[in-house]
Enzyme design. Structure first.
Site, PDB file in Angstrom:
ATOM      1  CG  ASP A  94      -2.901  -0.477  -2.051  1.00 21.03           C
ATOM      2  OD1 ASP A  94      -3.210   0.760  -1.853  1.00 21.03           O
ATOM      3  OD2 ASP A  94      -3.637  -1.424  -1.704  1.00 21.03           O
TER       4      ASP A  94
ATOM      5  CG  ASP B 239      -2.760   4.152  -1.349  1.00 20.85           C
ATOM      6  OD1 ASP B 239      -3.314   4.048  -2.251  1.00 20.85           O
ATOM      7  OD2 ASP B 239      -2.753   3.311  -0.355  1.00 20.85           O
TER       8      ASP B 239
ATOM      9  CB  SER C 222      -0.917  -0.144   1.094  1.00 21.71           C
ATOM     10  OG  SER C 222      -1.763   0.945   1.097  1.00 21.71           O
TER      11      SER C 222
ATOM     12  CG  ASP D 126      -6.199   0.865  -0.447  1.00 20.70           C
ATOM     13  OD1 ASP D 126      -5.377   1.868  -0.335  1.00 20.70           O
ATOM     14  OD2 ASP D 126      -6.119  -0.135   0.100  1.00 20.70           O
TER      15      ASP D 126
END
Length: 445
Positions: free
Chosen positions: A243, A241, A102, A245
């Site tokens: 990833d 960010d 992440s 999400d």
């Protein structure tokens, strides 16, 4: 949560090469997950990753583990976490697995799981996988082994899904947008979605090399985006960010707009359109200003524990459709099943387009209270939160705030940090109290 050995609040995460993020562990994890998941019938797992260099190694190890348990992996290549949740649903796969850490630096990585309906795995399934990890690895008969394949045009499918969440009667024509993809998994998707909806787009953080993910860019560091939006005279900036999400936005004057303000705008627009079902779920970190602004609009609000899985749990418990963390996780269950930065961004842009208003004006109804968050590293040997002196210091600080603010101390679920959060009406007092507590934690740690 139960006493789980490997799974944290957001899957398994750590420094690559250190346990548990090693090829041998991940191979075993793939096998254990395969054993548990194959009990449910389907034999396919969707396997996605972000752009960090260790993704190749971990992807291979996971795929081998899954295959040995009889499950076939379908690779998406670099793909946002919410895209893997979406593809897991549409392919009716047994599960979705994302290799990502992440918002962490490139040298960390992790594994997140999605169930067949595109939501986080239930606790009991995670516990069953951990139980399987304790057993010796076995291999199914050769005729039962899993295969590997690549999903053709996974990104194209997800781009169309994102565009489908944007109102058909609106377009982004005439909007100038700067998008920062953090050299992460949205780099080949977010700019395309925005352009295809009519926006003029310029990009930063769209040249991943495996080691620059989240590096001084993206949702965790918007300074570059703030500069660029002002320099280009853009209408708005979007930062994701690693990833995809999380979303943080920037208005045309370069001011940061966080998850609290984003969910406020989406909730207000839902109310205006008569589409708001119930209220909003925030977390213990959500700014008091959000609570007050929603109250003023007659929108119910409740707080969950920190972590998007707890926000989702609370949303389901209340039957509500919207929830968010101030860090930029925004969950819109009427649009998708997981926190999705691109889809959240599109809802804010739709509110701008429909009302002919700038982002700054849409934030007008919410005044965030001064809030400071300090991260204090600790060795992990002793827990500062169990110290009597720190407890007393915290009580003293709470009495100084005297009902005009909040104080929160907690251990991070993903790093060796104690997070010290103080908010209140008096900015000077907030800073003083936060620093005083952080110093005490630092001394203890």
């Amino acid at each position: 949560m139960g006493n789980r050995k490997y799974f944290g609040t957001d899957g398994i995460r750590g420094k690559v090469g250190d346990s548990p993020v090693t090829p041998d562990f991940v191979l075993k994890l793939g096998w254990a997950a395969g054993k548990v998941l194959s009990r449910h019938g389907s034999r396919k797992v969707i396997l996605g990753k972000d752009t960090r260099i260790s993704g190749y190694m971990l992807e291979s190890a996971l795929e081998a583990g899954l295959a040995s348990a009889g499950l076939s992996a379908s690779f998406t290549g670099p793909m946002p976490t919410p895209a893997v949740a979406y593809l897991t649903r549409t392919f009716r796969a047994e599960a979705g697995i994302v290799i990502s850490a992440s918002h962490n630096p490139f040298y960390d990585n992790g594994i997140k799981f999605f169930s067949t309906d595109g939501t986080k795995l239930p606790d009991d399934v995670e516990r069953a996988i951990e139980a399987e990890m304790e057993k010796p690895l076995t291999c199914v008969e050769s005729s039962q082994l899993g295969k590997a394949s690549r999903i053709v045009d996974a990104s194209g499918r997800y781009i169309e899904f994102c565009k489908g969440s944007f109102p058909g009667e609106l377009s982004l024509n005439g909007l100038k947008i700067v998008v920062d993809c953090a050299h992460g998994a949205t780099y080949h998707i977010a700019p395309m979605v925005l352009r295809e909806l009519g926006a003029t787009v310029s990009t930063i953080g769209c040249e991943p090399n495996g080691m620059n993910i989240n590096e001084q860019c993206g949702a965790t560091d918007v300074r570059l985006l703030q500069k660029q939006v002002v320099a280009e005279g853009a209408d708005v900036g979007l930062a994701f960010d690693g990833d995809g999400d999380r979303l943080i936005m920037v208005d045309n004057q370069g001011h940061k707009v966080d998850g609290d303000q984003i969910i406020y705008i989406i909730a207000r627009e839902g109310l205006r359109q008569g589409q708001l079902c119930g209220g909003i779920v925030g977390t213990l970190m959500s700014n008091m200003g959000l609570e007050l602004a929603l109250k003023q609009s007659g929108i119910p609000f409740t707080r969950a524990r920190i972590g998007d899985r707890y926000v989702l749990e609370k949303m389901k418990e209340y039957g509500w459709r919207m929830g968010a963390e101030n860090s930029g996780h925004v969950i819109l269950l009427d649009k998708t099943t997981a926190g999705d930065g691109i889809i959240a961004g599109l809802q804010v842009l739709a509110a701008m387009a429909r009302n002919g208003m700038g982002l700054r004006d849409l934030c007008g109804g919410i005044q965030l209270l001064p809030q400071i968050l300090l991260n204090v590293h600790f060795s992990g040997k002793r827990n500062p939160l169990e110290s009597e002196s720190i407890r007393q210091l915290t009580q003293q600080a709470e009495s100084e705030l005297s009902g005009t603010g909040r104080l929160l101390l907690r251990k991070s679920g993903t790093e060796s940090l104690i997070r010290v959060m103080v908010e209140g009406k008096d900015e000077k007092l907030v800073n003083t109290l936060a620093q005083r507590i952080a110093d005490a934690v630092q001394t203890f740690a």
